[in-house]
Write a protein that holds these residues in place. Structure first.
Motif, PDB file in Angstrom:
ATOM      1  N   ILE A  84     -10.632   1.188   0.920  1.00  9.51           N
ATOM      2  CA  ILE A  84      -9.919   2.334   1.466  1.00  9.51           C
ATOM      3  C   ILE A  84      -9.427   1.923   2.848  1.00  9.51           C
ATOM      4  O   ILE A  84     -10.200   1.422   3.670  1.00  9.51           O
ATOM      5  CB  ILE A  84     -10.840   3.564   1.569  1.00  9.51           C
ATOM      6  N   HIS A  85      -8.142   2.129   3.104  1.00  9.29           N
ATOM      7  CA  HIS A  85      -7.534   1.762   4.378  1.00  9.29           C
ATOM      8  C   HIS A  85      -7.132   3.034   5.111  1.00  9.29           C
ATOM      9  O   HIS A  85      -6.531   3.928   4.518  1.00  9.29           O
ATOM     10  CB  HIS A  85      -6.299   0.893   4.161  1.00  9.29           C
ATOM     11  N   LEU A  86      -7.456   3.093   6.402  1.00 10.85           N
ATOM     12  CA  LEU A  86      -7.104   4.228   7.244  1.00 10.85           C
ATOM     13  C   LEU A  86      -6.320   3.708   8.437  1.00 10.85           C
ATOM     14  O   LEU A  86      -6.593   2.625   8.941  1.00 10.85           O
ATOM     15  CB  LEU A  86      -8.360   4.950   7.745  1.00 10.85           C
ATOM     16  N   ARG A  87      -5.350   4.509   8.880  1.00  8.54           N
ATOM     17  CA  ARG A  87      -4.581   4.147  10.076  1.00  8.54           C
ATOM     18  C   ARG A  87      -4.054   5.414  10.736  1.00  8.54           C
ATOM     19  O   ARG A  87      -3.982   6.470  10.123  1.00  8.54           O
ATOM     20  CB  ARG A  87      -3.423   3.219   9.744  1.00  8.54           C
ATOM     21  N   GLU A  88      -3.677   5.287  11.998  1.00 10.72           N
ATOM     22  CA  GLU A  88      -2.981   6.353  12.703  1.00 10.72           C
ATOM     23  C   GLU A  88      -1.499   6.064  12.565  1.00 10.72           C
ATOM     24  O   GLU A  88      -1.071   4.915  12.704  1.00 10.72           O
ATOM     25  CB  GLU A  88      -3.363   6.374  14.172  1.00 10.72           C
ATOM     26  N   SER A  89      -0.708   7.104  12.333  1.00 11.92           N
ATOM     27  CA  SER A  89       0.721   6.885  12.109  1.00 11.92           C
ATOM     28  C   SER A  89       1.423   6.319  13.334  1.00 11.92           C
ATOM     29  O   SER A  89       2.403   5.594  13.194  1.00 11.92           O
ATOM     30  CB  SER A  89       1.399   8.179  11.669  1.00 11.92           C
ATOM     31  N   LEU A 133       0.832  -1.198   0.000  1.00 12.54           N
ATOM     32  CA  LEU A 133       0.000   0.000   0.000  1.00 12.54           C
ATOM     33  C   LEU A 133       0.869   1.251   0.000  1.00 12.54           C
ATOM     34  O   LEU A 133       1.928   1.284   0.617  1.00 12.54           O
ATOM     35  CB  LEU A 133      -0.907   0.014   1.225  1.00 12.54           C
ATOM     36  N   THR A 134       0.405   2.286  -0.683  1.00 14.04           N
ATOM     37  CA  THR A 134       1.058   3.588  -0.669  1.00 14.04           C
ATOM     38  C   THR A 134       0.239   4.493   0.245  1.00 14.04           C
ATOM     39  O   THR A 134      -0.908   4.813  -0.061  1.00 14.04           O
ATOM     40  CB  THR A 134       1.132   4.181  -2.094  1.00 14.04           C
TER      41      THR A 134
END
Length: 65
Positions: free
Chosen positions: A31-36, A5-6
């Motif tokens: 759609i992928h979401l994450r916290e850094s 994933l980019t």
């Protein structure tokens, strides 16, 4: 074999070290979401539910129970 994933940072993440960011990546229709600061924890959705969530958040109609 899957393509890596980019990830893109939110424009609202601010400056600095970039440790407090929401990141987004797309793959096919997901759609992928994450916290850094917790990259192993992902939220995966599709465009329609994410659009509905963002619309609700922007409208201010989200209520807690």
């Amino acid at each position: 074999m899957s393509t890596p994933l980019t990830w893109q940072k939110s424009s609202f993440s601010g400056g600095g070290s970039g440790e407090d960011c929401v990141e987004l990546a797309t793959a096919d229709t997901a759609i992928h979401l994450r916290e850094s600061d917790h990259p192993a924890t992902l939220l995966t959705t599709s465009p329609a539910p994410l659009r509905a969530l963002l619309s609700t958040l922007k409208s201010g109609h989200l209520t807690s129970r």
